[in-house]
Scaffold this active site. Structure first.
Site, PDB file in Angstrom:
ATOM      1  N   ASP A  72      21.576 -13.584  14.257  1.00 30.84           N
ATOM      2  CA  ASP A  72      21.424 -12.539  13.457  1.00 30.84           C
ATOM      3  C   ASP A  72      20.962 -11.332  14.670  1.00 30.84           C
ATOM      4  OD1 ASP A  72      18.996 -13.453  14.639  1.00 30.84           O
ATOM      5  OD2 ASP A  72      18.245 -14.597  13.132  1.00 30.84           O
ATOM      6  N   ASP A  74      18.371  -8.051  15.839  1.00 28.77           N
ATOM      7  CA  ASP A  74      17.075  -7.472  15.625  1.00 28.77           C
ATOM      8  C   ASP A  74      17.429  -6.087  16.239  1.00 28.77           C
ATOM      9  OD1 ASP A  74      15.466  -9.767  15.016  1.00 28.77           O
ATOM     10  OD2 ASP A  74      15.989 -10.498  16.870  1.00 28.77           O
ATOM     11  N   ASP A 149       9.715 -11.475  26.351  1.00 27.26           N
ATOM     12  CA  ASP A 149       9.355 -12.847  27.146  1.00 27.26           C
ATOM     13  C   ASP A 149      10.422 -13.290  28.610  1.00 27.26           C
ATOM     14  OD1 ASP A 149      11.504 -13.467  25.298  1.00 27.26           O
ATOM     15  OD2 ASP A 149      10.558 -15.214  24.548  1.00 27.26           O
TER      16      ASP A 149
END
Ligand code: ATP
Ligand code: MG
Length: 456
Positions: A72, A74, A149
């Site tokens: 997907d 973002d 991260d």
């Protein structure tokens, strides 16, 4: 006095000095805008036209660089959630703490988030272990990169110019197949222990090696996962188990010492010599389905992962003299309750799991009316798939599985014939002997057994 004033004036800023990102042109990274989904391109184009910054970010850029099709997309933007909402008719703001916007375009949903500031443990709201509880301050793009991260997750792709904006040498790390933490790994794990699970999952899924500095503290900091809310752990476990690489992820978790006592489910999965073959088959089966883009159900997978735990508990209860059927239901509840504290298995999923388990002893009864009721059960198909897995693992003969498949697909006459052919009960001989003593003369053992055990 003057020295103090000078120190005050020239004090180092609280935030680190701004460093310029590398702008990596398409000739070096090779991602063409056509490789992105139409919706991701459109969302960026519309926001950029309105004067905002907008990039595809995170997993999609990383996956494209590695050569995996993204799951997907973002988008990260300088526009506020309200501004994003106003730019797209089919969009809605979600999230209470930190608002993000879901933009729907054709069959796709793009998750659009406003650049977020990194919050270090000193300035942020944390629990007593340093876990950041709120992460909801807007920031600029550089700050947004720093709060992510891993370096490979902090890449911003601009579909307009086909350039990658890289603040933390993520492209080089992907080329070197390294998963490197942004900032000090210990601090970042303390802020959010789930990052340890993400490290393991992403490394296994993408074939990356966890940088030693990020890998080394995991063993020692693993217990911090105990403070993470159960619902979040459950989500993360689902991502791990449905990554298409669950076996590898679990092997890696074991290698990092992340299973002991952290999640009872992991102890169960990784340390059951009896059930190992069954669990391995179930995971392989799930991985295959995920990779083939077939549907997978959490209920089914959890029922397989916990089955041998149920068998063990059930056997103990029967050995202690409990009746088979109530003992099974008690065993099911006990096993699920042991998981509930740490893994918020939803009520619906727990219901699915129990339905699948409860069907198993009913597959032993191949006589009388019972089989007709079994194939009418709403979860029959899942129960039968589970039965097949048990046969593949060598727990029961494959003949039973084939019989049920024939029975379910047969016409009325064939069904009667199948019932005549089938051995009445696959239950252990000792149990049959005991029951037979109680039966009135003339009654067939099969019918009586079905009456005793069939719960419907
Ligand atoms: P995938 O979607 O394949 O599971 P992903 O990296 O896209 O992997 P998401 O959970 O979709 O994972 O997160 C999107 C991005 O948000 C990540 O790439 C990362 O930049 C950032 N992110 C997600 N979780 C964290 C976290 N715990 N700490 C910091 N940044 C995170
Ligand atoms: Mg993602």
């Amino acid at each position: 006095m003057i020295r103090k004033l000078l120190r005050k004036v020239f004090k180092r800023p609280a935030t680190p000095a701004r460093h310029e990102p590398a702008l990596i042109p398409v000739e070096r990274h090779g991602i063409r805008r056509e490789q992105l989904s139409p919706a991701a391109r459109k969302v960026c184009a519309v926001l950029q036209e309105k004067g905002f910054k907008a990039f595809v970010v995170g997993g999609a850029v990383r996956d494209l660089l590695i050569g995996h099709p993204p799951k997907d997309y973002d988008v990260a933007t300088s526009a506020t959630p309200e501004e994003v909402r106003a730019a797209f008719r089919r969009s809605r703001i979600i999230g209470r703490r930190f608002k993000i916007v879901h933009v729907m375009s054709g069959p796709e949903t793009i998750e659009v988030s406003t650049f977020r500031a990194s919050q270090d443990a000193e300035s942020a709201d944390t629990d007593e272990h340093g876990r950041v509880l709120r992460d909801n301050v807007f920031g600029n793009q550089q700050e947004d990169a720093t709060r992510r991260d891993f370096t490979v997750n902090a890449l911003y792709y601009d579909p307009g110019t086909e350039t990658i904006v890289d603040y933390h040498h993520g492209v080089a790390d992907i080329q070197q197949k390294t998963l490197r933490m942004i900032g000090d790994p210990r601090t970042r794990y303390r802020e959010d222990p789930v990052r340890m699970l993400r490290a393991v999952r992403l490394a296994a899924k993408l074939g990356l090696t966890i940088d030693p500095a990020a890998r080394q503290p995991i063993r020692e900091m693993g217990p911090l996962l105990e403070n993470v809310p159960a619902a979040r752990l459950f989500d993360e476990m689902l991502k791990l188990l449905f990554s298409g690489h669950s076996l590898k992820c679990l092997q890696q978790l074991r290698a990092e010492g992340l299973h002991h006592g952290l999640l009872p489910l992991l102890d169960v999965i990784l340390e059951q010599p009896m059930g190992e073959r069954f669990v391995t088959l179930a995971l392989e089966n799930t991985d295959e389905r995920v990779r083939e883009d077939k549907s997978v159900s959490p209920g089914f997978l959890f029922s397989t992962l916990l089955w041998h735990e149920v068998l063990k508990t059930w056997d103990n209860k029967k050995a202690a003299g409990d009746h088979s059927q109530p003992a099974l239901f008690e065993a099911m509840d006990e096993v699920l309750d042991a998981q509930a504290g740490k893994l918020a298995i939803t009520r619906r999923i727990a219901g699915d799991i129990k339905d699948i388990w409860a069907l198993q002893p009913r597959f032993d009864k191949r006589a009388g009316k019972a089989p007709y009721r079994v194939i009418e059960q709403p979860r029959y198909r899942a129960g039968w798939d589970f039965l097949r897995l048990r046969a593949q693992a060598g727990e029961i003969p494959m003949e039973i599985v084939d019989w049920w498949d024939d029975f379910a697909h047969a016409g009325p006459d064939q069904r009667e014939a199948l019932l005549r052919q089938a051995p009445p009960d696959a239950a252990p001989a000792a149990k049959k002997r005991r029951r037979r003593k109680r039966k009135p003369a003339g009654e067939t053992p099969a019918a009586a057994d079905a009456a005793v055990v069939d719960p419907s």
